[in-house]
Design a protein around this motif. Structure first.
Motif, short mmCIF file in Angstrom:
data_model
loop_
_atom_site.label_atom_id
_atom_site.label_comp_id
_atom_site.label_asym_id
_atom_site.label_seq_id
_atom_site.Cartn_x
_atom_site.Cartn_y
_atom_site.Cartn_z
N THR A 132 11.47 8.18 -5.13
CA THR A 132 12.27 8.08 -3.66
C THR A 132 11.63 9.17 -3.04
OG1 THR A 132 14.22 7.46 -5.23
CG2 THR A 132 14.62 8.34 -3.02
N ARG A 156 13.85 9.05 -9.16
CA ARG A 156 14.26 10.01 -8.18
C ARG A 156 12.99 10.79 -7.52
NH1 ARG A 156 18.01 14.32 -9.35
NH2 ARG A 156 18.21 14.51 -11.42
N LEU A 160 14.02 1.24 -2.85
CA LEU A 160 14.66 2.64 -3.22
C LEU A 160 15.48 3.37 -2.02
CD1 LEU A 160 12.49 4.22 -5.91
CD2 LEU A 160 14.76 3.80 -6.32
#
Lengths: 134, 134
Positions: B14, B11, B133
């Motif tokens: 990203t 995350r 991603l």
DNA sequence: CTAAATCCTACAAATCCTATGGGGTTATAG
DNA sequence: CTATAACCCCATAGGATTTGTAGGATTTAG
């Protein structure tokens, strides 16, 4: 990573495959061929029985035996019983799905790629069966 | 299963990919876009830096940034840094190999099939990069 | 100098894995 | 009918791992 439980399970199943058709095999006999904790193996075989892979007979002369032909039991089945999900994330699991709080699943790159990983694992684990253990 | 650490890492990565080229991005900014424990993320980013994926700059105006182009960082690299082996057993791991006490590795059915699983996972995880991603 | 950041290590808390223990139930042999 | 061999079930201990937190040290910009 496969848990010890699953590893022991495959070792025990190897023995059961070798003695397939000879009637119930008691835990003591399995442990004789593949040394491991008898008590721990007991809980594992119980799970495999509840999972429908093994049958058992109680009492003297009893033991465990395969419910199906080895070639009809996939690795995926065994692993799901003992370790749960094969997918690397619950939110991409076919059999153990759980909603993901942090991504919206439609538009999540991680989600998409982990689904690819799941599929590539399943391609092997559904094809390979206990018959391949020999 | 991917650990939380690895999930948080992806995350955060990203966000770093989205802001690639804009100079160092502080943890506070990452957490603003992807809410999670700041302190926990700190340890994760530190591991990624030690693993060679991220660079950092200290002090005011500092933060983290990608060391390479997103398309040159595979999922396999990230996972190995944070979770270790990709193979389902240490005795079939390419990067985290450990000898197996219970099988002779040459003639072990489980060994053989888990190596197949490893390869099928790697096929996806080495091909997919941070660029995927987005 | 001060504020904003990373760096580092230790540790606390929670969860999961591994294994064991003990008693209960069932079936067979004799 | 009794002894014995075997599975059945549950609780729990002990350890390992994962997850997360705390606090201070260090670095840099302004």
């Amino acid at each position: 990573m496969l848990s010890k439980k699953a590893q022991y399970a495959f070792r025990a199943l190897t023995v059961l495959v070798e003695h397939n058709g000879e009637g119930p095999l008691p835990i003591s006999a399995i442990v004789r061929e593949q040394p491991m904790s008898t008590k721990f193996l007991e809980t594992i075989l119980l799970e495999l029985r509840r999972g429908g892979i093994l049958g058992s007979r109680k009492g003297k002369g009893g033991g465990y035996y395969l419910m199906c032909s080895p070639k009809d039991v996939s690795f995926a089945q065994v692993i799901r019983i003992l370790d749960g999900a094969i997918a690397p994330l619950k939110c991409v699991s076919l059999n153990f799905y759980e909603r993901c709080d942090d991504c919206d699943e439609q538009d999540c790159g991680l989600h998409r790629i982990m689904a690819e990983v799941r599929d590539s694992k399943l391609k092997v684990l559904e094809k390979r069966t206990l018959a391949d253990l020999a």
